[in-house]
Design a protein around this motif. Structure first.
Motif, PDB file in Angstrom:
ATOM      1  N   THR A 280      -9.498  -4.333   0.615  1.00 38.67           N
ATOM      2  CA  THR A 280     -10.724  -4.282   1.412  1.00 38.67           C
ATOM      3  C   THR A 280     -10.614  -3.142   2.396  1.00 38.67           C
ATOM      4  O   THR A 280      -9.601  -2.987   3.081  1.00 38.67           O
ATOM      5  N   TYR A 281     -11.643  -2.351   2.439  1.00 39.95           N
ATOM      6  CA  TYR A 281     -11.696  -1.217   3.354  1.00 39.95           C
ATOM      7  C   TYR A 281     -12.874  -1.435   4.303  1.00 39.95           C
ATOM      8  O   TYR A 281     -14.008  -1.555   3.867  1.00 39.95           O
TER       9      TYR A 281
ATOM     10  N   LEU B 266       0.836  -1.194   0.000  1.00 36.88           N
ATOM     11  CA  LEU B 266       0.000   0.000   0.000  1.00 36.88           C
ATOM     12  C   LEU B 266       0.875   1.249   0.000  1.00 36.88           C
ATOM     13  O   LEU B 266       1.842   1.313   0.756  1.00 36.88           O
ATOM     14  N   PRO B 267       0.553   2.246  -0.827  1.00 43.21           N
ATOM     15  CA  PRO B 267       1.315   3.494  -0.779  1.00 43.21           C
ATOM     16  C   PRO B 267       1.229   4.117   0.614  1.00 43.21           C
ATOM     17  O   PRO B 267       0.189   4.046   1.256  1.00 43.21           O
ATOM     18  N   ALA B 268       2.333   4.712   1.048  1.00 46.27           N
ATOM     19  CA  ALA B 268       2.418   5.266   2.408  1.00 46.27           C
ATOM     20  C   ALA B 268       1.332   6.302   2.662  1.00 46.27           C
ATOM     21  O   ALA B 268       0.806   6.407   3.777  1.00 46.27           O
TER      22      ALA B 268
ATOM     23  N   ASP C 274     -14.271   9.816  -0.444  1.00 53.70           N
ATOM     24  CA  ASP C 274     -12.919  10.309  -0.139  1.00 53.70           C
ATOM     25  C   ASP C 274     -11.884   9.206  -0.336  1.00 53.70           C
ATOM     26  O   ASP C 274     -10.803   9.435  -0.891  1.00 53.70           O
ATOM     27  N   VAL C 275     -12.241   8.012   0.149  1.00 55.51           N
ATOM     28  CA  VAL C 275     -11.294   6.898   0.041  1.00 55.51           C
ATOM     29  C   VAL C 275     -11.002   6.608  -1.430  1.00 55.51           C
ATOM     30  O   VAL C 275      -9.837   6.462  -1.830  1.00 55.51           O
ATOM     31  N   LEU C 276     -12.072   6.558  -2.231  1.00 58.23           N
ATOM     32  CA  LEU C 276     -11.883   6.253  -3.657  1.00 58.23           C
ATOM     33  C   LEU C 276     -11.047   7.346  -4.334  1.00 58.23           C
ATOM     34  O   LEU C 276     -10.200   7.061  -5.178  1.00 58.23           O
TER      35      LEU C 276
ATOM     36  N   ALA D 133      -1.816   5.156   4.437  1.00 57.96           N
ATOM     37  CA  ALA D 133      -1.670   4.425   5.705  1.00 57.96           C
ATOM     38  C   ALA D 133      -2.759   4.782   6.717  1.00 57.96           C
ATOM     39  O   ALA D 133      -3.105   3.984   7.581  1.00 57.96           O
ATOM     40  N   GLY D 134      -3.333   5.996   6.580  1.00 59.44           N
ATOM     41  CA  GLY D 134      -4.359   6.438   7.529  1.00 59.44           C
ATOM     42  C   GLY D 134      -5.676   5.689   7.402  1.00 59.44           C
ATOM     43  O   GLY D 134      -6.532   5.772   8.279  1.00 59.44           O
TER      44      GLY D 134
END
Ligand code: ATP
Ligand code: MG
Length: 308
Positions: free
Chosen positions: A260-261, A241-243, A274-276, A246-247
């Motif tokens: 998976t989120y 995962l890109p740094a 926002d996540v997308l 990480a949040g």
């Protein structure tokens, strides 16, 4: 709201010294379907057995529509029907005789029309003259339900009604329970099939080691404790995962092809848009996506684990 069953401060210590119930409080509303969940040995059958007068409480009280089960046992018990967890039937009797006899036990006058309706509703009418030993296991279970309904109880206890029954009978049973509720009967059932509680119940109670650890409206429970998951199938597998992401509570599958989120659907600060967007900004493209909601089973497993 009318309380039809009031359990107060109910405790049971068996002769062996085992504390099977610890100060249980429970109010059951008239006309609801209440599902009691809990692992083997949690105390569900003990609770039901006390309410039905089979086991004597060590402390506390039970009121059935205002009648105290200790002081006013006959009046209280006649309002209750019980389908026990263990199958017990009189093998040599006919279905009709067994079910009619059950009604008589509660001092109710004979009512062949009611017995016929119960047998029809349970698809036992064709078998009414059969000896019980000639019936299949599922039919025997229906006979137990017919027996429990013979005296027109206002509250029906079903202690694991669908343990060991086939899918079709399970569906029939659910249908029957809904019809009973529609006719004004209050139903309290125990089950190890959590999908059953999810499908049927208005409210859920969870028992753990003799304590009732939670009572809630099913809808509220699923709303409050349920989490959602967003699943993404990626166009290109990711090694990590890109740094900058990480949040987020993102999880990458071991082959790197799926993300998976997991998020709390109730949390207003969480936005999957926002996540997308963040994923897009990080150059992650996806082929497919879907969201899923946790089931009552997930919630239940978490609850019991948290309290352990
Ligand atoms: N007659 C008895 N004497 C001593 N202990 C008992 C007796 N009946 C039940 N128990 C114990 O009380 C506890 C609760 O039993 P109970 O049958 O109420 O559990 P349950 O929640 O109905 O479990 P299950 O899901 O297996 O039906 C168990 O530990 C059981 O061993
Ligand atoms: Mg039990």
């Amino acid at each position: 709201m009318h309380t039809i069953l009031k359990v107060s401060n109910l405790s049971k210590t068996y002769a062996s010294g085992f504390e099977a119930l610890k100060s249980v409080h429970l109010d059951i509303r008239r006309g609801e379907i209440f599902a009691l969940l809990g692992a083997n040995g949690a105390g569900k059958t003990t609770l039901i057995s006390i309410v039905c007068g089979i086991v004597k409480a060590s402390a506390g009280s039970v009121l059935v529509d205002g009648h105290d089960i200790a002081r006013d046992y006959r009046a209280a018990r006649s309002l209750i029907g019980l389908v026990p967890q263990e199958l017990t039937t009189d093998a040599f009797e006919s279905v009709w005789a067994t079910v009619s006899f059950s009604r008589g036990l509660f001092g109710k006058p004979a009512n062949p029309a009611h017995i016929e309706k119960v047998l029809q509703d349970l698809s036992l009418w064709d078998k009414r003259n059969n000896k019980i030993m000639t019936l299949s296991g599922g039919m025997k279970r229906r006979v137990l339900i017919a027996k429990a309904l013979a005296h027109e109880p206002q509250i029906l206890f079903l202690d694991e009604p669908t343990a060991g029954v086939d899918v079709e009978l399970r569906r029939d049973m659910w249908q029957l329970v809904r019809e009973l509720r529609a006719s004004g009967v209050t139903v309290i059932l125990t089950t190890h099939y959590i999908d059953e509680a999810e499908e049927m119940a208005d409210r859920i109670g969870v028992m753990r080691k003799g304590e009732l650890i939670l009572v809630k409206d099913k809808a509220e429970l699923m709303h409050e404790l349920g989490t959602k998951q967003l699943w993404l199938q990626l166009q290109q597998p990711l090694r990590q995962l890109p740094a900058e992401l990480a949040g987020y509570a993102l999880e990458l599958s071991s082959d790197g092809s799926e993300l998976t989120y997991t998020y709390d659907a109730q949390d207003a600060r969480v936005s999957i848009v926002d996540v997308l967007k963040h994923l897009g900004d990080a150059g992650i493209r996806f082929k497919d996506l879907r969201t899923t909601q946790s089931s009552l089973e997930d919630i239940f497993v978490n609850l019991v684990r948290e309290q352990a």
